[in-house]
Scaffold this motif. Structure first.
Motif, PDB file in Angstrom:
ATOM      1  N   ALA A  13       2.679   7.102  -6.817  1.00 47.25           N
ATOM      2  CA  ALA A  13       1.423   7.819  -7.257  1.00 47.25           C
ATOM      3  C   ALA A  13       1.336   9.281  -7.215  1.00 47.25           C
ATOM      4  O   ALA A  13       1.551  10.274  -7.654  1.00 47.25           O
ATOM      5  N   TYR A  14       1.885   9.377  -5.567  1.00 45.26           N
ATOM      6  CA  TYR A  14       2.736  10.764  -5.033  1.00 45.26           C
ATOM      7  C   TYR A  14       3.759  11.375  -6.267  1.00 45.26           C
ATOM      8  O   TYR A  14       3.574  12.465  -6.454  1.00 45.26           O
ATOM      9  N   ARG A  70      -7.173  13.237  -8.306  1.00 40.63           N
ATOM     10  CA  ARG A  70      -6.166  13.590  -7.065  1.00 40.63           C
ATOM     11  C   ARG A  70      -6.462  12.925  -5.574  1.00 40.63           C
ATOM     12  O   ARG A  70      -8.441  13.022  -6.029  1.00 40.63           O
ATOM     13  N   ASP A  74      -6.785   9.563  -5.694  1.00 36.77           N
ATOM     14  CA  ASP A  74      -7.288   8.314  -5.775  1.00 36.77           C
ATOM     15  C   ASP A  74      -5.990   7.782  -6.414  1.00 36.77           C
ATOM     16  O   ASP A  74      -5.469   7.584  -7.194  1.00 36.77           O
ATOM     17  N   PRO A  75      -4.517   6.715  -5.592  1.00 38.30           N
ATOM     18  CA  PRO A  75      -3.627   6.693  -5.596  1.00 38.30           C
ATOM     19  C   PRO A  75      -3.397   5.615  -6.391  1.00 38.30           C
ATOM     20  O   PRO A  75      -3.251   5.785  -7.750  1.00 38.30           O
ATOM     21  N   MET A  76      -5.010   4.609  -6.395  1.00 35.86           N
ATOM     22  CA  MET A  76      -4.903   3.614  -7.277  1.00 35.86           C
ATOM     23  C   MET A  76      -5.386   3.922  -8.542  1.00 35.86           C
ATOM     24  O   MET A  76      -4.742   3.851  -9.512  1.00 35.86           O
ATOM     25  N   CYS A 116      -5.195   6.809  -9.546  1.00 37.47           N
ATOM     26  CA  CYS A 116      -3.607   7.620 -10.450  1.00 37.47           C
ATOM     27  C   CYS A 116      -2.351   6.432 -11.252  1.00 37.47           C
ATOM     28  O   CYS A 116      -2.213   6.064 -12.516  1.00 37.47           O
ATOM     29  N   LYS A 148       1.123   4.249  -2.755  1.00 33.96           N
ATOM     30  CA  LYS A 148       0.692   5.909  -3.085  1.00 33.96           C
ATOM     31  C   LYS A 148       1.780   6.142  -3.014  1.00 33.96           C
ATOM     32  O   LYS A 148       2.076   7.783  -3.259  1.00 33.96           O
ATOM     33  N   ASP A 179       1.198  -0.974  -0.196  1.00 36.92           N
ATOM     34  CA  ASP A 179      -0.005   0.224   0.029  1.00 36.92           C
ATOM     35  C   ASP A 179       0.602   1.344   0.281  1.00 36.92           C
ATOM     36  O   ASP A 179       0.800   2.285  -0.633  1.00 36.92           O
ATOM     37  N   GLN A 199       7.121  10.645   1.221  1.00 33.61           N
ATOM     38  CA  GLN A 199       7.110  11.916   0.218  1.00 33.61           C
ATOM     39  C   GLN A 199       8.450  12.735   0.449  1.00 33.61           C
ATOM     40  O   GLN A 199       9.409  13.957  -0.752  1.00 33.61           O
ATOM     41  N   GLN A 245       3.768   8.224   5.325  1.00 36.05           N
ATOM     42  CA  GLN A 245       4.068   8.183   4.671  1.00 36.05           C
ATOM     43  C   GLN A 245       4.211   9.963   3.447  1.00 36.05           C
ATOM     44  O   GLN A 245       5.625  10.065   3.209  1.00 36.05           O
TER      45      GLN A 245
END
Length: 183
Positions: free
Chosen positions: A23-24, A126, A128-130, A132, A20, A16, A73, A69
């Motif tokens: 995607a970020y 934006r 919703d990382p999945m 993306c 994420k 997970d 980032q 997280q």
């Protein structure tokens, strides 16, 4: 690295976190219009950030930043900036529209519409990382099963993200057609 921190890191749901974080990275590079070095993907940056935490090259002070997280980032931002400053960045840009898009475009108007559509979809997904990840992977030509294998995600999650993406794209197309119709 102390044992307590190592236990906390080992207890993370890394599948997970990687999704994420990847995607970020995609969104961050798109927003900043940054280029990644040739051959380097967003997932590579995410995995490098995690590795730097585990090796102690980048320390995580849980008191200053309790959210792993957010800290990861920050580490990815540093990695990207360092790559750009080193001059390694160049040819490969993270974009939703592939570079060879011009080969399938029939007109300038169509191309501009597709680019506008792409920007609107990217903005709308934006949070919703999945979605993306699925969007980027589909644009790269990966079928759902390969996306699931590549990111170690259940195929059902990929299919559900595809459905959300389709609904989102349909809403965006509908909104754009209303705007273009009224202009």
């Amino acid at each position: 690295m102390n044992e307590g921190l190592l236990k906390i890191l080992d207890a993370q749901d890394w599948d997970d976190v990687i999704i994420k974080l990847t995607a970020y990275v995609v969104q961050y590079c798109k927003w900043k219009k940054y280029y990644l070095p040739k051959g380097l993907e967003a997932e590579d940056i995410a995995l490098s950030a995690i590795e730097k935490i585990y090796t102690g090259e980048r320390s995580w002070d849980m008191e200053k930043e309790p959210d792993l997280q957010n800290h990861l980032q920050s580490v990815t931002n540093s990695i990207i900036i360092n790559e750009i400053r080193s001059g390694a960045a160049g040819e490969k840009r993270i974009e939703i529209i592939p570079e060879d898009y011009h080969a399938v475009s029939n007109s300038v108007e169509e191309e501009l519409y597709c680019k506008q559509l792409d920007r609107e979809i990217a903005t709308s997904m934006r949070g919703d990382p999945m979605v993306c990840l699925v969007y980027k992977a589909l644009k790269d030509g990966l079928p759902p099963r390969e996306i699931a294998e590549e990111y170690s995600v259940d195929i059902l999650q990929i299919r559900l993200a595809q459905k959300r993406l389709r609904r989102l794209a349909e809403r965006v197309i509908d909104q754009l057609s209303k705007v273009n119709y009224h202009e």
